[in-house]
Design an enzyme around this catalytic site. Structure first.
Site, short mmCIF file in Angstrom:
data_model
loop_
_atom_site.label_atom_id
_atom_site.label_comp_id
_atom_site.label_asym_id
_atom_site.label_seq_id
_atom_site.Cartn_x
_atom_site.Cartn_y
_atom_site.Cartn_z
N LYS A 199 0.87 -1.18 0.00
CA LYS A 199 0.00 0.00 0.00
C LYS A 199 0.91 1.23 0.00
O LYS A 199 1.65 1.48 0.95
CB LYS A 199 -0.91 -0.01 1.22
CG LYS A 199 -1.91 1.15 1.25
CD LYS A 199 -2.81 1.03 2.47
CE LYS A 199 -3.83 2.17 2.53
NZ LYS A 199 -4.69 2.06 3.73
N ARG A 220 1.05 9.80 5.57
CA ARG A 220 1.30 8.48 6.16
C ARG A 220 2.61 7.87 5.63
O ARG A 220 2.75 6.65 5.58
CB ARG A 220 0.12 7.55 5.85
CG ARG A 220 -1.21 8.07 6.41
CD ARG A 220 -2.32 7.05 6.21
NE ARG A 220 -3.52 7.48 6.91
CZ ARG A 220 -4.67 7.81 6.30
NH1 ARG A 220 -4.76 7.74 4.99
NH2 ARG A 220 -5.71 8.20 7.01
N LYS A 251 -2.08 -1.53 -3.71
CA LYS A 251 -2.95 -0.37 -3.68
C LYS A 251 -2.08 0.89 -3.75
O LYS A 251 -1.14 1.01 -2.97
CB LYS A 251 -3.77 -0.37 -2.38
CG LYS A 251 -4.75 0.80 -2.25
CD LYS A 251 -5.49 0.74 -0.92
CE LYS A 251 -6.49 1.89 -0.80
NZ LYS A 251 -7.22 1.87 0.49
N TYR A 316 -14.92 0.70 -7.52
CA TYR A 316 -16.21 1.33 -7.27
C TYR A 316 -17.19 1.09 -8.43
O TYR A 316 -18.38 1.36 -8.28
CB TYR A 316 -16.01 2.83 -7.02
CG TYR A 316 -15.12 3.08 -5.83
CD1 TYR A 316 -15.62 2.95 -4.54
CD2 TYR A 316 -13.77 3.40 -5.99
CE1 TYR A 316 -14.80 3.16 -3.44
CE2 TYR A 316 -12.95 3.61 -4.89
CZ TYR A 316 -13.46 3.48 -3.62
OH TYR A 316 -12.65 3.67 -2.53
#
Length: 329
Positions: A199, A220, A251, A316
């Site tokens: 990620k 992050r 991701k 999505y």
């Protein structure tokens, strides 16, 4: 004259011929639909930066799940969005059996049972007042090991709610091993673990942060991967597989197709990819301006992810694409 003797165009001359020799074919059962459940909503609310994607009420969540399952979508990944008063420094609402995420998981299980795979996001960023994926140390950094203790409890709470698969997504070192041991100790040996193994701390997450009403300040980068690094991703995957990951994931997806391909060559467990909010939003925005053919770009982008080696894709568009594919083949 017989030249050229070899004519690859013969296999492209008609839609039927192209379908016959298609090397990479999308399948609804390999898609996972991310869903957002917002505490306190009585009607679904569209996310402005994700046209067509909703923050759901409990009722609309059930309807969306039913629609996805009817279309053949293979899985549902639930994200809980608590109200601001239920956010705190440790993300305690994520562990609460009556918190919005665990309530939503029970609703999904009651609605769809075992007809699809119900998954829960296992992370604290939606639930913390500071927006980070873990608890903070005194110096403001994320405390890896203290966070692991909470992840273990969160995994069991989701298993108690009936989840089929948990998705630890915080990129804490050792998170897969801790979650696996906690589930096994609690008697949930059959609950699977989808590891967010690679990620990246990239720039494609903006619309998602609106979706979960993130309070994050800063970034992050201290715990998610640095975008230039590929070999680091392989190391992360090796660790996660050794710790018991059932599926490993990359991701975002499109900016990291090379990472997906390298991981697919490395492991024997299924490989997933998350087509994240920024990828979705760019296509939707360009299509609304008439710059691209929305449907073709949607299918082409998902095909590229699968061609790179992802057997499973979170998108999505999952329900819409599943319905398109049902009519296409």
């Amino acid at each position: 004259m017989s030249f050229p003797d070899v004519r690859p165009r013969r296999l492209r001359r008609s839609p039927a011929m192209r379908r016959l020799v298609e090397e990479t074919r999308l399948a609804p059962a390999e898609m996972i639909l991310p869903l957002f459940l917002k505490e306190g909503l009585t009607e679904p609310r569209e996310i402005s930066s994700l046209p067509g994607v909703m923050q759901h009420s409990r009722d609309s969540l059930r309807k969306a799940a039913h629609e996805a399952v009817s279309a053949g979508v293979g899985g549902l990944m639930l994200f809980g969005v608590p109200t601001s008063e239920h956010k705190d420094a440790t993300g305690s609402a994520g562990l609460d059996p009556e918190g919005i995420l665990n309530v939503g998981l029970r609703d999904l299980i009651a609605e769809v049972g075992d007809s699809t795979v119900v998954m829960g996001d296992l992370c604290l960023d939606e639930f913390t007042s500071h927006g980070h994926c873990g608890v903070l140390a005194d110096d403001g950094s994320v405390d890896n090991d203290a966070t692991l203790e909470i992840y273990a409890e969160m995994a069991v709470a989701q298993a108690d709610a009936g989840v089929h698969m948990v998705g630890p997504s915080g990129m804490m070192d050792g998170q897969i091993g801790v979650v696996r041991k906690a589930l096994d100790k609690a008697g949930y040996q059959d609950v699977a673990v989808l590891a967010y193994s690679a990620k990246y701390a990239g720039a494609f997450y903006g619309p998602f942060r609106e979706a979960v009403e993130s309070t994050l300040q800063g970034d992050r980068r201290q715990y998610q991967q640095d975008p230039p690094n590929l070999r680091e991703a392989l190391r992360e995957v090796d660790l996660d597989v050794a710790e018991g990951a059932d599926i490993v994931m990359v991701k975002p997806a499109l900016p990291y197709l090379d990472v997906i391909a390298a991981i697919r060559e490395r492991v024997t467990v299924p490989v997933a990819a998350y087509q994240v909010s920024g990828e979705y939003a760019m296509v939707e925005a360009a299509a609304r301006n008439g710059w691209i053919d929305r449907e073709r770009v949607m299918l082409e982008s998902l095909t590229s992810i699968k061609r790179a080696g992802a057997q499973i894709t979170l998108t999505y568009w999952a329900t819409e694409v599943a319905q398109l594919l049902r009519n296409r083949y």
